[in-house]
Design a protein around this motif. Structure first.
Motif, mmCIF file in Angstrom:
data_model
loop_
_atom_site.group_PDB
_atom_site.id
_atom_site.type_symbol
_atom_site.label_atom_id
_atom_site.label_comp_id
_atom_site.label_asym_id
_atom_site.label_seq_id
_atom_site.Cartn_x
_atom_site.Cartn_y
_atom_site.Cartn_z
ATOM 1 N N GLU A 22 0.829 -1.206 0.000
ATOM 2 C CA GLU A 22 0.000 0.000 0.000
ATOM 3 C C GLU A 22 0.864 1.257 0.000
ATOM 4 O O GLU A 22 0.490 2.278 -0.581
ATOM 5 C CB GLU A 22 -0.930 0.008 1.217
ATOM 6 C CG GLU A 22 -2.057 -1.025 1.169
ATOM 7 C CD GLU A 22 -3.202 -0.632 0.257
ATOM 8 O OE1 GLU A 22 -3.299 0.557 -0.101
ATOM 9 O OE2 GLU A 22 -3.995 -1.526 -0.107
ATOM 10 N N LYS A 23 2.013 1.179 0.642
ATOM 11 C CA LYS A 23 2.915 2.322 0.731
ATOM 12 C C LYS A 23 3.940 2.344 -0.404
ATOM 13 O O LYS A 23 4.830 3.187 -0.425
ATOM 14 C CB LYS A 23 3.622 2.322 2.085
ATOM 15 C CG LYS A 23 2.693 2.620 3.266
ATOM 16 C CD LYS A 23 3.434 2.566 4.592
ATOM 17 C CE LYS A 23 2.539 2.976 5.746
ATOM 18 N NZ LYS A 23 2.138 4.412 5.689
ATOM 19 N N THR A 76 3.229 8.169 3.828
ATOM 20 C CA THR A 76 2.238 8.349 2.766
ATOM 21 C C THR A 76 2.155 7.107 1.884
ATOM 22 O O THR A 76 3.184 6.636 1.409
ATOM 23 C CB THR A 76 2.588 9.558 1.893
ATOM 24 O OG1 THR A 76 2.718 10.716 2.724
ATOM 25 C CG2 THR A 76 1.508 9.822 0.866
ATOM 26 N N PRO A 77 0.950 6.580 1.648
ATOM 27 C CA PRO A 77 -0.313 6.958 2.294
ATOM 28 C C PRO A 77 -0.391 6.382 3.707
ATOM 29 O O PRO A 77 0.172 5.306 3.963
ATOM 30 C CB PRO A 77 -1.365 6.312 1.382
ATOM 31 C CG PRO A 77 -0.678 5.104 0.839
ATOM 32 C CD PRO A 77 0.748 5.508 0.647
ATOM 33 N N THR A 158 -11.743 5.933 5.395
ATOM 34 C CA THR A 158 -10.551 5.563 4.649
ATOM 35 C C THR A 158 -10.070 4.159 5.033
ATOM 36 O O THR A 158 -10.284 3.694 6.158
ATOM 37 C CB THR A 158 -9.393 6.560 4.898
ATOM 38 O OG1 THR A 158 -9.121 6.614 6.305
ATOM 39 C CG2 THR A 158 -9.759 7.953 4.403
#
Length: 214
Positions: A22-23, A76-77, A158
């Motif tokens: 994800e990152k 992030t994210p 989120t």
């Protein structure tokens, strides 16, 4: 490049790998299988549990600790909510996934259906797995069904560590041939399908199913 030490079927290893994906952080996965673990593994993980993690000369163990580090090192994210209450709830669901779900799905369902037969020469214990699914998981699923609102995520608006930690052991449930009953837990079933459809989960699930020949 960071290194994850573990096995790709572990819900805890998967949790870390999904966060890394994800990152958009590249990493190396070094398989760890009991006595065949590399010597440095025990130094990094004194309890002998996966995953362990190395980033340069920094080493860590425990998936929750590793994810907390990754959140600071690669913000992030984010995978933890900014709102204080949502942050606390995300931590709670991370704990719920790591304990309340894993303690049933891992040793009582995934092990007798998959690990024991495939890797330890044991007979498939269908009765034990069915008993755990029928008698132990429902209360855990009832709670999650009540916690899910109208939105797509467990906490706030989120995707967060709450979703990763809850969805990860449910992958093992699927590998063992079980699913969330959509008639009994419609919100949880839809939620599970949605989270597992994220590209970061799809990659892990596809890899694992290929490894298991499913």
């Amino acid at each position: 490049m960071p290194t994850v030490y573990g096995v790709n079927l572990s819900p805890f290893v998967r949790k870390v790998r999904v966060v890394l994906a994800e990152k958009n952080v590249s990493y190396e996965l070094i398989p760890v299988f009991g006595a065949q673990a590399p010597p440095e593994f025990r130094e990094m993980s004194p309890l002998g549990k996966v995953p362990a993690f190395r980033d340069g000369d920094r080493t860590l163990c425990d998936s929750t600790v590793i994810v907390a580090y990754l959140e600071r090192a690669h913000p992030t994210p984010p995978v933890y909510p900014a709102d204080p209450y949502d942050y606390a709830r995300a931590l709670w669901f991370e704990e719920y996934g790591d304990t309340a779900l894993v303690e049933i799905i891992g040793p009582k369902i995934f092990f007798p259906k998959v690990v024991g037969p495939r890797f330890m020469g044991q007979e498939v214990d269908e009765a034990a797995a069915d008993k755990a699914y029928d008698e132990l998981l429902p209360k855990r699923f009832d709670y999650l069904e009540k916690q899910l609102g109208d939105g797509p995520y467990l906490v706030g608006n989120t995707f967060s560590i709450a979703d990763i930690a809850i969805a990860s052991p449910l992958v093992n449930l699927g590998h063992a041939g079980y699913s969330v009953d959509a008639k009994r837990w419609p919100k949880l079933a839809q939620y599970t399908t949605q989270i597992h459809a994220r590209p970061t989960f799809v990659t892990a699930i596809t890899e694992e199913r290929g490894f298991l020949g499913l």
